[in-house]
Design a protein around this motif. Structure first.
Motif, PDB file in Angstrom:
ATOM      1  N   GLN A  39      -0.286 -26.091  -0.253  1.00 13.75           N
ATOM      2  CA  GLN A  39       0.852 -25.439  -1.028  1.00 13.75           C
ATOM      3  C   GLN A  39       0.790 -25.934  -2.520  1.00 13.75           C
ATOM      4  O   GLN A  39       1.025 -25.031  -3.338  1.00 13.75           O
ATOM      5  CB  GLN A  39       2.131 -25.890  -0.336  1.00 13.75           C
ATOM      6  N   GLU A  40       0.708 -27.295  -2.586  1.00 11.20           N
ATOM      7  CA  GLU A  40       0.716 -27.775  -4.116  1.00 11.20           C
ATOM      8  C   GLU A  40      -0.522 -27.346  -4.607  1.00 11.20           C
ATOM      9  O   GLU A  40      -0.557 -26.848  -6.025  1.00 11.20           O
ATOM     10  CB  GLU A  40       0.798 -29.187  -4.007  1.00 11.20           C
ATOM     11  N   HIS A  41      -1.711 -27.358  -4.092  1.00  7.13           N
ATOM     12  CA  HIS A  41      -2.930 -26.932  -4.688  1.00  7.13           C
ATOM     13  C   HIS A  41      -2.935 -25.352  -5.236  1.00  7.13           C
ATOM     14  O   HIS A  41      -3.429 -24.956  -6.138  1.00  7.13           O
ATOM     15  CB  HIS A  41      -4.173 -27.026  -3.687  1.00  7.13           C
ATOM     16  N   LEU A  42      -2.253 -24.496  -4.081  1.00  8.38           N
ATOM     17  CA  LEU A  42      -2.216 -23.227  -4.454  1.00  8.38           C
ATOM     18  C   LEU A  42      -1.152 -22.962  -5.723  1.00  8.38           C
ATOM     19  O   LEU A  42      -1.384 -21.951  -6.412  1.00  8.38           O
ATOM     20  CB  LEU A  42      -1.628 -22.471  -3.189  1.00  8.38           C
ATOM     21  N   LEU A  43      -0.284 -23.598  -5.580  1.00  9.75           N
ATOM     22  CA  LEU A  43       0.931 -23.647  -6.814  1.00  9.75           C
ATOM     23  C   LEU A  43       0.179 -24.095  -8.077  1.00  9.75           C
ATOM     24  O   LEU A  43       0.276 -23.274  -9.056  1.00  9.75           O
ATOM     25  CB  LEU A  43       1.908 -24.369  -6.527  1.00  9.75           C
ATOM     26  N   ALA A  44      -0.746 -24.871  -7.978  1.00  6.74           N
ATOM     27  CA  ALA A  44      -1.282 -25.217  -9.279  1.00  6.74           C
ATOM     28  C   ALA A  44      -2.577 -24.443  -9.578  1.00  6.74           C
ATOM     29  O   ALA A  44      -2.779 -24.142 -10.844  1.00  6.74           O
ATOM     30  CB  ALA A  44      -1.801 -26.933  -9.194  1.00  6.74           C
ATOM     31  N   ASN A  45      -3.241 -23.938  -8.688  1.00  7.38           N
ATOM     32  CA  ASN A  45      -4.347 -23.116  -9.171  1.00  7.38           C
ATOM     33  C   ASN A  45      -4.645 -21.807  -8.651  1.00  7.38           C
ATOM     34  O   ASN A  45      -5.422 -21.157  -9.070  1.00  7.38           O
ATOM     35  CB  ASN A  45      -5.691 -23.891  -8.328  1.00  7.38           C
ATOM     36  N   GLY A  46      -3.555 -21.320  -7.921  1.00  9.50           N
ATOM     37  CA  GLY A  46      -3.644 -19.972  -7.446  1.00  9.50           C
ATOM     38  C   GLY A  46      -3.601 -18.919  -8.486  1.00  9.50           C
ATOM     39  O   GLY A  46      -2.746 -19.192  -9.481  1.00  9.50           O
ATOM     40  N   GLU A  47      -4.236 -17.831  -8.471  1.00  8.64           N
ATOM     41  CA  GLU A  47      -3.969 -16.654  -9.389  1.00  8.64           C
ATOM     42  C   GLU A  47      -2.789 -16.041  -9.198  1.00  8.64           C
ATOM     43  O   GLU A  47      -2.113 -15.876  -8.234  1.00  8.64           O
ATOM     44  CB  GLU A  47      -5.176 -15.463  -9.179  1.00  8.64           C
ATOM     45  N   ILE A  48      -2.021 -15.899 -10.501  1.00 11.51           N
ATOM     46  CA  ILE A  48      -0.692 -15.175 -10.769  1.00 11.51           C
ATOM     47  C   ILE A  48      -0.807 -13.548 -10.447  1.00 11.51           C
ATOM     48  O   ILE A  48      -1.493 -12.896 -11.292  1.00 11.51           O
ATOM     49  CB  ILE A  48      -0.216 -15.587 -11.988  1.00 11.51           C
ATOM     50  N   ILE A  49       0.145 -13.307  -9.641  1.00 10.86           N
ATOM     51  CA  ILE A  49       0.261 -11.737  -9.265  1.00 10.86           C
ATOM     52  C   ILE A  49       1.585 -11.589  -9.257  1.00 10.86           C
ATOM     53  O   ILE A  49       2.434 -12.294  -8.910  1.00 10.86           O
ATOM     54  CB  ILE A  49      -0.436 -11.224  -8.194  1.00 10.86           C
ATOM     55  N   LEU A  50       2.325 -10.517  -9.608  1.00 15.78           N
ATOM     56  CA  LEU A  50       3.579  -9.896  -9.688  1.00 15.78           C
ATOM     57  C   LEU A  50       3.898  -8.644  -8.597  1.00 15.78           C
ATOM     58  O   LEU A  50       2.889  -8.006  -8.433  1.00 15.78           O
ATOM     59  CB  LEU A  50       4.121  -9.508 -11.038  1.00 15.78           C
ATOM     60  N   PHE A  51       5.061  -8.877  -7.818  1.00 12.62           N
ATOM     61  CA  PHE A  51       5.291  -8.058  -6.913  1.00 12.62           C
ATOM     62  C   PHE A  51       6.559  -7.436  -7.361  1.00 12.62           C
ATOM     63  O   PHE A  51       7.377  -8.145  -7.586  1.00 12.62           O
ATOM     64  CB  PHE A  51       5.171  -8.416  -5.557  1.00 12.62           C
ATOM     65  N   GLU A  52       6.656  -6.126  -7.598  1.00 14.30           N
ATOM     66  CA  GLU A  52       8.135  -5.552  -8.042  1.00 14.30           C
ATOM     67  C   GLU A  52       9.017  -5.749  -7.006  1.00 14.30           C
ATOM     68  O   GLU A  52       8.793  -5.343  -5.819  1.00 14.30           O
ATOM     69  CB  GLU A  52       7.845  -4.108  -8.563  1.00 14.30           C
ATOM     70  N   LEU A  53      10.352  -6.150  -7.509  1.00 12.10           N
ATOM     71  CA  LEU A  53      11.276  -6.040  -6.339  1.00 12.10           C
ATOM     72  C   LEU A  53      11.680  -5.050  -6.060  1.00 12.10           C
ATOM     73  O   LEU A  53      11.975  -3.900  -6.658  1.00 12.10           O
ATOM     74  CB  LEU A  53      12.479  -7.120  -6.948  1.00 12.10           C
ATOM     75  N   ALA A  54      12.019  -4.643  -4.839  1.00 12.96           N
ATOM     76  CA  ALA A  54      12.712  -3.397  -4.393  1.00 12.96           C
ATOM     77  C   ALA A  54      14.287  -3.794  -3.997  1.00 12.96           C
ATOM     78  O   ALA A  54      14.523  -4.951  -3.815  1.00 12.96           O
ATOM     79  CB  ALA A  54      12.150  -2.889  -2.967  1.00 12.96           C
ATOM     80  N   PRO A  55      15.264  -2.775  -4.225  1.00 18.32           N
ATOM     81  CA  PRO A  55      16.470  -2.937  -3.758  1.00 18.32           C
ATOM     82  C   PRO A  55      16.778  -3.665  -2.205  1.00 18.32           C
ATOM     83  O   PRO A  55      15.973  -3.464  -1.495  1.00 18.32           O
ATOM     84  CB  PRO A  55      17.109  -1.648  -3.666  1.00 18.32           C
ATOM     85  N   VAL A  56      17.869  -4.474  -2.470  1.00 15.12           N
ATOM     86  CA  VAL A  56      18.170  -5.037  -1.346  1.00 15.12           C
ATOM     87  C   VAL A  56      19.763  -4.940  -0.924  1.00 15.12           C
ATOM     88  O   VAL A  56      20.467  -4.370  -1.951  1.00 15.12           O
ATOM     89  CB  VAL A  56      17.943  -6.484  -0.873  1.00 15.12           C
ATOM     90  N   ASP A  57      20.222  -4.919   0.285  1.00 19.21           N
ATOM     91  CA  ASP A  57      21.646  -4.876   0.376  1.00 19.21           C
ATOM     92  C   ASP A  57      22.291  -5.657  -0.377  1.00 19.21           C
ATOM     93  O   ASP A  57      22.234  -6.763  -0.600  1.00 19.21           O
ATOM     94  CB  ASP A  57      21.981  -5.400   1.932  1.00 19.21           C
ATOM     95  N   PRO A  58      23.196  -4.915  -1.422  1.00 23.33           N
ATOM     96  CA  PRO A  58      23.924  -5.858  -2.539  1.00 23.33           C
ATOM     97  C   PRO A  58      24.748  -6.977  -1.810  1.00 23.33           C
ATOM     98  O   PRO A  58      25.173  -8.033  -2.335  1.00 23.33           O
ATOM     99  CB  PRO A  58      24.673  -4.792  -3.254  1.00 23.33           C
ATOM    100  N   ARG A  59      25.216  -6.706  -0.695  1.00 23.81           N
ATOM    101  CA  ARG A  59      26.106  -7.847   0.012  1.00 23.81           C
ATOM    102  C   ARG A  59      25.230  -9.187   0.381  1.00 23.81           C
ATOM    103  O   ARG A  59      25.825 -10.275   0.545  1.00 23.81           O
ATOM    104  CB  ARG A  59      26.749  -7.265   1.301  1.00 23.81           C
ATOM    105  N   SER A  60      23.946  -8.919   0.448  1.00 25.69           N
ATOM    106  CA  SER A  60      23.154 -10.218   0.937  1.00 25.69           C
ATOM    107  C   SER A  60      22.104 -10.479  -0.241  1.00 25.69           C
ATOM    108  O   SER A  60      21.390 -11.467  -0.155  1.00 25.69           O
ATOM    109  CB  SER A  60      22.250  -9.833   2.142  1.00 25.69           C
ATOM    110  N   LEU A  61      22.560  -9.755  -1.458  1.00 26.81           N
ATOM    111  CA  LEU A  61      21.557 -10.166  -2.387  1.00 26.81           C
ATOM    112  C   LEU A  61      21.648 -11.531  -3.065  1.00 26.81           C
ATOM    113  O   LEU A  61      20.588 -12.318  -3.176  1.00 26.81           O
ATOM    114  CB  LEU A  61      21.903  -9.194  -3.883  1.00 26.81           C
ATOM    115  N   MET A  62      22.810 -12.006  -3.247  1.00 31.49           N
ATOM    116  CA  MET A  62      23.177 -13.338  -3.778  1.00 31.49           C
ATOM    117  C   MET A  62      24.196 -14.267  -2.648  1.00 31.49           C
ATOM    118  O   MET A  62      25.098 -13.762  -2.305  1.00 31.49           O
ATOM    119  CB  MET A  62      23.782 -13.449  -4.988  1.00 31.49           C
TER     120      MET A  62
END
Length: 178
Positions: A39-62
């Protein structure tokens, strides 16, 4: 005499059990440490990609010191998986994405073994109870920072060539880390 022999046998059996318990504990700890290293190796060396967030139930968002996450791309993957009649309710697979100029992943197709182009990336997914899961459906943050993370628009992931994902940060609409 018989009592001494029984005590010696019990002592040997106990020491063998102790030895096996120690060996098992060492193997378990080695496995855990290896997973942490990966996991540390992936965090340090993995390629960065972004996933757009989709709406979630606002009661469970935070909820406390974490936010529930859902990804727009997971819905697209789910529709593609649903079209396959030979998939079980719980299975693992891969899909292919192309990154736009901001490194946002755009769904191409489910992976079928065909070679990828240099612009494409392989991403692992899991289907559990009929729902597509990516690396994480929650992001934990420091206490008192909930308002900052309400502005998250993207999940920043690290991905390796095997398609394994690790959620690393939340990104706002201006593509800044929160």
């Amino acid at each position: 005499m018989q009592l001494n022999t029984m005590a010696a046998l019990n002592s040997r059996q106990l020491s063998k059990r102790s030895l096996w318990a120690i060996i098992a504990a060492v193997l378990i700890l080695a496995g855990i440490n290896y997973k942490i290293y990966q996991q540390e190796h992936l965090l340090a060396n993995g390629e960065i990609i972004l996933f757009e967030l989709a709406p979630v139930d606002p009661r469970s968002l935070m909820q406390g010191d974490y936010m529930a996450l859902n990804y727009d791309i997971a819905r697209t993957v789910s529709r593609s998986v649903d079209q396959l009649s030979n998939t079980s309710n719980n299975h693992d697979g891969f899909f292919i994405v192309t990154l736009d100029q901001n490194r946002i992943a755009q769904f191409d197709s489910l992976y079928n073994g065909v070679a990828l182009t240099p612009a494409q990336r392989l991403i692992q997914y899991r289907v559990r109870d009929g729902r597509v899961k990516l690396a994480s459906n929650a992001f934990f943050f420091q206490e008192g920072r909930a308002e900052e993370f309400e502005h998250a628009r993207y999940g920043e992931f690290r991905v390796n060539q095997a398609g394994q994902l690790l959620l690393s940060n939340m990104i706002n609409k201006d593509f800044k880390r929160i």
